[in-house]
Design an enzyme around this catalytic site. Structure first.
Site, mmCIF file in Angstrom:
data_model
loop_
_atom_site.group_PDB
_atom_site.id
_atom_site.type_symbol
_atom_site.label_atom_id
_atom_site.label_comp_id
_atom_site.label_asym_id
_atom_site.label_seq_id
_atom_site.Cartn_x
_atom_site.Cartn_y
_atom_site.Cartn_z
ATOM 1 C CG HIS A 147 -17.999 -31.727 -44.564
ATOM 2 N ND1 HIS A 147 -17.934 -32.187 -43.283
ATOM 3 C CD2 HIS A 147 -16.786 -31.151 -44.815
ATOM 4 C CE1 HIS A 147 -16.741 -31.932 -42.772
ATOM 5 N NE2 HIS A 147 -16.036 -31.297 -43.669
ATOM 6 C CD GLU B 205 -14.229 -29.722 -40.504
ATOM 7 O OE1 GLU B 205 -14.725 -28.953 -41.340
ATOM 8 O OE2 GLU B 205 -13.511 -30.698 -40.824
#
Length: 282
Positions: free
Chosen positions: A172, A139
């Site tokens: 997310h 990420e």
């Protein structure tokens, strides 16, 4: 100074974030996200995305930038100031969690960290590796090291720092799909996902700030890994503590937060990290 158009930088970041999330769902599997098979498949997915992410930065960046620094330097992989970029952001993040860390000290959980068996079992646990190593690594690599340098070529550092977490936080939202698949009602799934979006966005701002100020990938990576380890502060457990222990812990929560706010701009001056990248984006 605008080096590339906002349309180009935002558009490339949007495509890259879509690729990152889509890569998690290319596998046809009925297993849940915490199943070892699912985790291994997603490891492969994100590692493949990590191989193509730098291409976005290379293709869409201004040659004016890449003539000054290498691609890897623009992504925060530099030797100068690396040790400082590891220890100071880690210490700052730990200070922010002074309250939760104090609760671990009171409960005795902290003693586990000094046992070799704890670390041996952790590094052999694929779920632990996902949360503490692979997720922060992939990420931060994609959303900070590859996206943020693009946005910094179109926007001021302040705007870029607040913009890049949107891609990170929205990415997310895919967890809502898994929650619905597991039988969770729509209202609860949306509520949880919105809450996750909020704290993910806030963390994304902090992470982007660390990257921009230090010019190092390691800074947001260690902060991300530490935050994943600590998790969201358990305020319910805090409120259940008896007095005067609860009052002391509450004070430590406040002291940690205030100290972090005060020290953050002082401890993240670009000159401390031998960061020449920051000047190129101004």
């Amino acid at each position: 100074m605008e080096l590339i158009s906002p349309t180009k930088s935002v558009g490339s970041c949007l495509v890259l974030s879509i690729i990152y999330v889509a890569s998690l769902y290319v596998w046809s599997s009925k297993e849940k996200r915490d199943h070892p098979t699912t985790i291994l498949k997603r490891f492969l997915s994100v590692f493949l995305v990590m191989t193509i992410s730098p291409l976005f930065l290379y293709i869409f960046s201004s040659q004016n930038l890449l003539s000054r620094v290498t691609l890897w330097e623009a992504m925060g992989f530099r030797r100068d100031g690396a040790y400082v970029a590891f220890f100071i952001p880690l210490t700052l993040t730990a200070l922010l969690f002074l309250g939760p860390i104090s609760m671990q000290v009171y409960s005795g959980v902290w003693k586990l960290y000094f046992r070799p068996t704890y670390w041996l079992s952790s590094f052999s646990d694929i779920l632990w590796l996902r949360n503490h190593v692979v997720a922060p690594l992939s990420e931060e690599f994609t959303f900070r090291a590859c996206m943020l340098p693009l946005l910094l070529q179109s926007f001021t550092p302040t705007v870029a720092i607040f913009l890049v977490p949107l891609f990170f936080a929205v990415a997310h939202f895919h967890h809502i799909i898994e929650r619905l698949r597991n039988g969770m009602d729509v209202k609860t799934a949306v509520t949880i996902s919105c809450f996750q979006f909020s704290y993910t966005y806030i963390f994304g701002i902090y992470s982007a700030y660390l990257f921009t100020k230090t010019g190092h990938f390691i800074a947001p990576f260690v902060a991300h890994a530490f935050c994943n380890h600590m998790g969201f502060p358990d305020l319910v457990e805090l409120s259940s503590q008896p007095n005067p222990k609860k009052r002391l812990l509450q004070l430590l929560y406040v002291v940690g937060l205030v100290s972090w706010i005060v020290l953050l701009p002082i401890a993240t001056k670009p000159t401390m990290y031998a960061n020449p990248l920051y000047d190129h984006y101004l």
